[in-house]
Design a protein around this motif. Structure first.
Motif, short mmCIF file in Angstrom:
data_model
loop_
_atom_site.label_atom_id
_atom_site.label_comp_id
_atom_site.label_asym_id
_atom_site.label_seq_id
_atom_site.Cartn_x
_atom_site.Cartn_y
_atom_site.Cartn_z
N ASN A 116 13.30 -8.27 2.94
CA ASN A 116 13.91 -7.04 3.44
C ASN A 116 14.53 -6.23 2.31
N LYS A 117 15.15 -6.93 1.36
CA LYS A 117 15.76 -6.23 0.23
C LYS A 117 14.69 -5.57 -0.65
N LYS A 118 13.59 -6.29 -0.87
CA LYS A 118 12.51 -5.73 -1.68
C LYS A 118 11.93 -4.49 -1.02
N ASN A 119 11.71 -4.55 0.28
CA ASN A 119 11.18 -3.38 1.00
C ASN A 119 12.15 -2.21 0.94
N GLN A 120 13.44 -2.51 0.97
CA GLN A 120 14.45 -1.46 0.85
C GLN A 120 14.38 -0.79 -0.52
N VAL A 121 14.18 -1.59 -1.54
CA VAL A 121 14.07 -1.06 -2.90
C VAL A 121 12.84 -0.16 -3.02
N LEU A 152 0.85 -1.19 0.00
CA LEU A 152 0.00 0.00 0.00
C LEU A 152 0.89 1.24 0.00
N VAL A 153 0.58 2.20 -0.86
CA VAL A 153 1.34 3.43 -0.94
C VAL A 153 0.38 4.61 -0.91
N TYR A 154 0.69 5.59 -0.05
CA TYR A 154 -0.16 6.78 0.10
C TYR A 154 0.70 8.04 0.05
N GLU A 155 0.04 9.12 -0.33
CA GLU A 155 0.73 10.40 -0.43
C GLU A 155 -0.19 11.52 -0.01
N ASN A 156 0.38 12.51 0.67
CA ASN A 156 -0.33 13.78 0.81
C ASN A 156 0.64 14.89 0.42
N GLY A 157 0.37 16.12 0.76
CA GLY A 157 1.21 17.22 0.30
C GLY A 157 2.63 17.18 0.82
N ASP A 158 2.88 16.46 1.92
CA ASP A 158 4.19 16.53 2.57
C ASP A 158 4.97 15.21 2.59
N ILE A 159 4.30 14.08 2.52
CA ILE A 159 4.97 12.80 2.73
C ILE A 159 4.44 11.70 1.81
N PHE A 160 5.25 10.64 1.67
CA PHE A 160 4.82 9.36 1.12
C PHE A 160 4.82 8.35 2.25
N VAL A 161 3.88 7.42 2.21
CA VAL A 161 3.86 6.32 3.17
C VAL A 161 3.73 5.01 2.41
N ASN A 162 4.70 4.13 2.61
CA ASN A 162 4.63 2.77 2.05
C ASN A 162 4.35 1.83 3.22
N LEU A 163 3.20 1.20 3.20
CA LEU A 163 2.82 0.27 4.26
C LEU A 163 2.98 -1.16 3.76
N GLU A 164 3.81 -1.94 4.46
CA GLU A 164 4.04 -3.33 4.09
C GLU A 164 3.57 -4.25 5.22
N ILE A 165 2.87 -5.31 4.86
CA ILE A 165 2.42 -6.31 5.83
C ILE A 165 3.20 -7.58 5.55
N ASN A 166 4.09 -7.92 6.48
CA ASN A 166 5.04 -9.00 6.26
C ASN A 166 4.71 -10.21 7.13
N PHE A 167 4.29 -11.28 6.48
CA PHE A 167 3.88 -12.48 7.20
C PHE A 167 5.08 -13.21 7.80
N ARG A 168 6.19 -13.27 7.06
CA ARG A 168 7.37 -13.99 7.54
C ARG A 168 8.62 -13.22 7.16
N ASP A 169 9.68 -13.46 7.91
CA ASP A 169 10.94 -12.75 7.71
C ASP A 169 11.78 -13.46 6.66
N SER A 170 12.46 -12.68 5.82
CA SER A 170 13.40 -13.26 4.87
C SER A 170 14.30 -12.15 4.35
N LEU A 171 15.50 -12.52 3.94
CA LEU A 171 16.44 -11.55 3.40
C LEU A 171 15.89 -10.92 2.12
N LYS A 172 15.26 -11.75 1.28
CA LYS A 172 14.70 -11.25 0.03
C LYS A 172 13.62 -10.21 0.30
#
Length: 281
Positions: free
Chosen positions: A90-95, A68-88
């Motif tokens: 984390n890298k995708k979220n970083q991208v 989910l990605v949201y924007e208003n006049g000042d900020i962007f918000v990327n909301l991620e719901i992560n069921f399980r942990d993995s290096l892949k």
């Protein structure tokens, strides 16, 4: 005192998307983000709009659909719901985080007007294994702890810690964020009804969530058999780690070394040591 046994059921990202796209769900999401980033809901709700989740700045970048990605006049918000942990993961979220920075720059002038990007991760696990409910990460200078850039921040919410909390503490507590997020970790509707009793807004959110969950199997993003296998493998790995940690503790090895070797959190190793000292293991 309510001691009902519950299973840990993290709402999937697909279900959350459907909930957050309803009228009451959008208000719920705005309040959640307001509490998490510390911005008054009145300011946040002004022109707060959802964006296309395909956030890539280049057509050749694969798997660039955020939750989910949201924007208003000042900020962007990327909301991620992560069921399980993995290096892949984390890298995708970083991208995703960096792409939301890059997409703002279309000319030289844009470099002076880059909006802050928040990435909020609702995790079904403890990202840093320090038994905290919220972790906040920024780019800082290591020695002096000086913030290098003020236009990005990662916030990890440890929903598993919320799940493990005593229901009565959540109900009697004053932490509004924990109460609102309890919807994500509890599948006992009676407990949720009791928790939100008298809160007209959350009563409406719960009612909408229940309406959407009537046919929950059709809303699952993750394959149920895959989830079961992941949970089984994680359980086996954890049991092995605990057995190894117990054996190492009985040999009086250093607690920090045990934590590093077994990948158990330090507080978990300390808990095992207390159980050994008390003759429970």
């Amino acid at each position: 005192m309510i001691t009902t046994k519950r299973e840990f059921v993290l709402l999937t990202d697909k279900f959350a998307k459907i909930l957050f796209n309803t009228k009451i769900g959008q208000e719920y999401l705005t309040k959640l983000i307001s509490l998490i980033i510390g911005t008054p809901v009145e300011l946040l709700s002004q022109n707060f709009i959802p964006l296309n989740a395909h956030i890539s700045v280049h057509p050749d970048i694969v798997n660039s659909e955020a939750d989910l990605v949201y924007e208003n006049g000042d900020i962007f918000v990327n909301l991620e719901i992560n069921f399980r942990d993995s290096l892949k993961l984390n890298k995708k979220n970083q991208v995703y985080l960096h792409q939301l920075i890059l997409r703002q720059v279309l000319s030289d002038k844009d470099y002076t007007n880059i909006k802050k990007v928040y990435q909020i991760n609702l995790n079904g696990y403890d990202e840093f294994k320090r038994n905290e409910f919220i972790y906040r990460s920024k780019v800082i200078e290591e020695k002096y702890n000086i913030e290098r850039y003020d236009n990005l921040e990662i916030i990890d919410i440890n929903l598993y810690k919320l799940y493990e909390m005593d229901y009565n503490l959540v109900m009697k507590g004053t932490d509004e964020l924990k109460k609102m997020l309890y919807l994500f970790v509890c599948d006992n509707n009676d407990l949720l009804v009791r928790l939100y009793e008298g809160d007209k807004f959350m009563e409406k959110v719960l009612k909408e969530a229940n309406r959407l969950k009537v046919n929950i199997d059709d809303l699952l993003l993750y394959d149920k058999e895959e989830i079961k296998q992941d949970i089984y493998e994680a359980g086996v790995k954890r049991r092995n780690s605990i057995e190894i940690a117990v054996e190492m503790l009985k040999r009086n090895m250093n607690l920090k070394d045990i934590s590093e070797i077994t990948k158990l959190a330090l507080y978990e190793v300390e808990k095992l040591k207390k159980q050994i000292d008390n003759g429970e293991l």
